[in-house]
Write a protein that holds these residues in place. Structure first.
Motif, mmCIF file in Angstrom:
data_model
loop_
_atom_site.group_PDB
_atom_site.id
_atom_site.type_symbol
_atom_site.label_atom_id
_atom_site.label_comp_id
_atom_site.label_asym_id
_atom_site.label_seq_id
_atom_site.Cartn_x
_atom_site.Cartn_y
_atom_site.Cartn_z
ATOM 1 N N ASP A 78 -66.823 20.372 105.758
ATOM 2 C CA ASP A 78 -68.104 19.999 105.149
ATOM 3 C C ASP A 78 -69.239 20.080 106.169
ATOM 4 O OD1 ASP A 78 -66.951 19.568 102.676
ATOM 5 O OD2 ASP A 78 -66.972 17.371 102.832
ATOM 6 N N LEU A 79 -68.995 19.646 107.392
ATOM 7 C CA LEU A 79 -70.019 19.735 108.436
ATOM 8 C C LEU A 79 -70.379 21.190 108.730
ATOM 9 C CD1 LEU A 79 -68.824 16.897 110.826
ATOM 10 C CD2 LEU A 79 -71.090 17.048 109.766
ATOM 11 N N ALA A 80 -69.377 22.054 108.777
ATOM 12 C CA ALA A 80 -69.638 23.478 109.009
ATOM 13 C C ALA A 80 -70.421 24.075 107.846
ATOM 14 C CB ALA A 80 -68.326 24.224 109.219
ATOM 15 N N ASP A 81 -70.016 23.739 106.621
ATOM 16 C CA ASP A 81 -70.734 24.231 105.442
ATOM 17 C C ASP A 81 -72.170 23.723 105.442
ATOM 18 O OD1 ASP A 81 -68.465 25.530 104.514
ATOM 19 O OD2 ASP A 81 -67.950 23.974 103.052
ATOM 20 N N ARG B 29 -73.330 25.917 97.805
ATOM 21 C CA ARG B 29 -72.147 26.766 97.931
ATOM 22 C C ARG B 29 -72.369 28.107 97.231
ATOM 23 N NH1 ARG B 29 -68.313 23.429 96.037
ATOM 24 N NH2 ARG B 29 -67.919 22.644 98.139
ATOM 25 N N GLY B 30 -72.908 28.060 96.015
ATOM 26 C CA GLY B 30 -73.162 29.302 95.277
ATOM 27 C C GLY B 30 -74.213 30.167 95.963
ATOM 28 N N PHE B 31 -75.269 29.536 96.465
ATOM 29 C CA PHE B 31 -76.322 30.276 97.158
ATOM 30 C C PHE B 31 -75.763 30.945 98.422
ATOM 31 C CE2 PHE B 31 -79.904 30.909 99.981
ATOM 32 C CZ PHE B 31 -80.867 31.428 99.143
ATOM 33 N N ALA B 32 -74.980 30.179 99.172
ATOM 34 C CA ALA B 32 -74.394 30.733 100.404
ATOM 35 C C ALA B 32 -73.427 31.871 100.082
ATOM 36 C CB ALA B 32 -73.671 29.642 101.178
ATOM 37 N N ASP C 130 -74.010 39.508 100.001
ATOM 38 C CA ASP C 130 -74.961 40.616 100.057
ATOM 39 C C ASP C 130 -74.997 41.268 101.431
ATOM 40 O OD1 ASP C 130 -75.621 40.301 97.414
ATOM 41 O OD2 ASP C 130 -77.470 39.164 97.825
ATOM 42 N N ASP C 131 -74.600 40.545 102.469
ATOM 43 C CA ASP C 131 -74.675 41.073 103.842
ATOM 44 C C ASP C 131 -73.526 41.982 104.174
ATOM 45 O OD1 ASP C 131 -76.995 39.725 104.262
ATOM 46 O OD2 ASP C 131 -76.057 38.008 105.234
ATOM 47 N N LEU D 234 -79.632 28.388 105.685
ATOM 48 C CA LEU D 234 -80.058 29.283 104.609
ATOM 49 C C LEU D 234 -81.178 28.707 103.748
ATOM 50 C CD1 LEU D 234 -76.585 30.566 103.323
ATOM 51 C CD2 LEU D 234 -78.277 31.861 104.648
ATOM 52 N N LEU D 235 -81.204 27.396 103.568
ATOM 53 C CA LEU D 235 -82.103 26.813 102.575
ATOM 54 C C LEU D 235 -83.300 26.056 103.124
ATOM 55 C CD1 LEU D 235 -79.312 25.654 100.124
ATOM 56 C CD2 LEU D 235 -81.045 27.399 99.679
#
Length: 135
Positions: free
Chosen positions: A54-57, A125-128, A134-135, A64-65
């Protein structure tokens, strides 16, 4: 001084009463937190692994946000039925405290948060996933 002369205990009946941690100390000085099935005040390896993940996420989600104006995560609280708004740093500190101490202490809620600046963990999670795919 009699107990009637003292002001009422502001933590009476509160499961997060800080004094409970004093009562939880056994003779060895190790804390035994209420509801703990494993070693007193310790997380098992699965729980530790989940918090580390969770910390890594959280670090990825913030990277990202935050540049898009997102200030943190909103959580629907099952206990009180309200939404709790956690800024990135507060959530990171809470998760780190859970990892270090085996529990999170109560904290002050965000003052007058703008819900438009907070998203759910699932959204993150979905955004990441979409961004990194895409990358």
């Amino acid at each position: 001084m009699s107990s009637e002369a003292l002001p009422p205990d502001p933590f009476a009946g509160d499961p997060d009463d800080p004094a409970l941690s004093m009562d939880a100390l056994d003779t060895s000085g190790e804390a035994t937190w209420p509801g703990s099935d494993d070693e007193p005040g310790r997380l098992n390896e699965v729980e530790r692994g989940e918090i580390i993940a969770d910390l890594a996420d959280l670090a990825v989600y913030q990277a990202l946000l935050s540049g898009r104006g997102v200030r943190g995560i909103v959580v629907d609280c099952a206990d009180c039925g309200e939404q709790h708004f956690h800024e990135w740093n507060l959530l990171r500190a809470s998760l780190q405290q859970l990892l270090d101490e085996g529990r999170m202490r109560p904290h002050e809620p965000a003052y007058d948060p703008d819900p438009a600046h907070y998203v759910t963990w699932e959204y993150c999670r979905g955004f990441a996933d979409a961004t990194l795919a895409d990358d």
